[in-house]
Design an enzyme around this catalytic site. Structure first.
Site, short mmCIF file in Angstrom:
data_model
loop_
_atom_site.label_atom_id
_atom_site.label_comp_id
_atom_site.label_asym_id
_atom_site.label_seq_id
_atom_site.Cartn_x
_atom_site.Cartn_y
_atom_site.Cartn_z
N SER A 43 4.29 55.13 16.98
CA SER A 43 3.48 56.31 17.30
C SER A 43 1.99 55.95 17.41
CB SER A 43 3.74 57.39 16.25
OG SER A 43 3.23 58.64 16.66
N ASP A 130 13.49 61.37 21.38
CA ASP A 130 12.12 61.48 20.88
C ASP A 130 11.44 62.71 21.51
OD1 ASP A 130 9.37 61.15 20.23
OD2 ASP A 130 9.60 58.98 20.17
N HIS A 165 11.87 60.32 17.06
CA HIS A 165 10.56 59.68 16.87
C HIS A 165 10.55 59.01 15.51
CE1 HIS A 165 6.36 59.15 17.92
NE2 HIS A 165 6.00 59.54 16.71
#
Length: 339
Positions: A43, A130, A165
């Protein structure tokens, strides 16, 4: 009596401090090869890994990018972040613009020459489930690296795992499709637990020794304030995994693992720096794993504890002079400063 009372108060105050605040000493030094440094992250940590790879390409062997967008995607403007995360339908990031920006920075000596990327080895991952950083953003990361000079043969893109994610481990964390804290999940690929740390490290370094079954080394907390002021948003304490071989003088290399937003030690404890499998691979392959830390803050404004990939520390955030990039680079230099 007054002195005794004062000492007692001080003792209780010290006892109330977090353990890491007491345990963190200066970052130690070991022997090794700076040119074999590598980076990875999830991320905001993936955006940071891309920035570090591009800015310091002369000394970085490769990068692992898990759910991250291309270099300088936000161009210093927080309003661009939704595009950079792929959250605007049919409006993906434009990698050609980012390559042009990087070319300009390199021509001014603000980052290393892009020609260095011809020798970089890169791993990129995007889960099909995600819902934070969508695949069209990560597709742009792959395109950026190719246009910037990374050979297609040196770039691996994994985009067919039904993961949310998260950083992926063989067994620890949430179910594979989750998009939730601690942003670590376990997934199976081909009926086997997917070991993302091993996958990206082997993409960067080639075939490695199998991971350790039990760790020989230790996780060392260290004082980040020597390298970064509170104005950078970085935490007081960072962590480094030190294999016993490195502690005993073997030549080692450094891998920097950047956590994601809401994933620092202050939020998820040791989940990222102890349970993502990096350390088990590092233990048998003479790799020091550096886990720098960023916490949530109001000054600078960073409520989710993200690495700076859009400019909250200053306009030079993606350059070698950037507050966070230069701090981490100094940490890497310290780790391998022993002759």
């Amino acid at each position: 009596m007054k002195l005794l009372r004062t000492l007692t108060i001080v003792a209780f105050a010290l006892a109330a401090l977090p353990h890491t605040a007491l345990a963190a000493d200066a970052l130690p030094s070991y022997a090794g090869d700076l040119s074999q440094t590598s980076v990875s992250g999830l991320s905001s940590g993936a955006f940071m890994a891309v920035q570090y790879q591009v800015a310091y390409s002369g000394s970085v062997a490769g990068a692992g990018v898990v759910a991250g967008g291309p270099y300088y995607c936000a161009a210093g403007n927080i309003l661009n972040t939704t595009i950079c995360m792929g959250q605007v339908p049919f409006v993906p990031p434009n990698p050609a613009l980012m390559v042009a920006a990087a070319t300009g920075f390199a021509s001014l000596g603000q980052i290393d020459p892009l020609a260095n990327l011809q020798k970089a080895r890169v791993y990129v991952f995007s889960g099909t489930k995600d819902t934070v950083v969508y695949q069209q953003a990560v597709d742009a990361t792959v395109s950026f690296f190719k246009e910037a000079g990374v050979p297609a043969s040196s770039l691996q893109y994994v985009n067919n795992v039904a993961a949310g994610h998260a950083f992926i481990t063989p067994a620890f964390g949430n179910v594979c499709s989750d998009n939730a804290s601690p942003y670590i999940s376990h997934c199976a690929v081909g009926k086997r637990g997917y070991d993302q740390a091993g996958a990206l490290l082997q993409q960067i370094y080639g075939t490695l020794n199998p991971p350790a079954k039990s760790l020989s080394g230790r996780i060392v907390p260290f004082d980040q304030r020597e390298f970064a002021t509170t104005a950078t948003g970085m935490a007081d304490t960072g962590f480094v995994y030190v294999p016993s071989s490195c502690a005993q003088g073997a030549p080692c290399k450094v891998h920097v693992a950047f956590h994601g937003c809401k994933q620092s030690e202050a939020v998820v404890g040791n989940d990222f720096y102890a349970k993502t499998n990096y350390n088990y691979w590092a233990d048998t392959n003479n790799i020091l794993v550096l886990y720098p830390q960023v916490n949530a803050s109001t000054v600078p404004f960073n409520p989710q504890g993200c690495w700076d990939w859009f400019g909250y520390t200053g306009s030079d955030y993606a350059l070698k002079s950037g507050a966070q990039l230069s701090a981490v680079n100094a940490m890497v230099g310290r780790l391998l400063s022993k002759p």
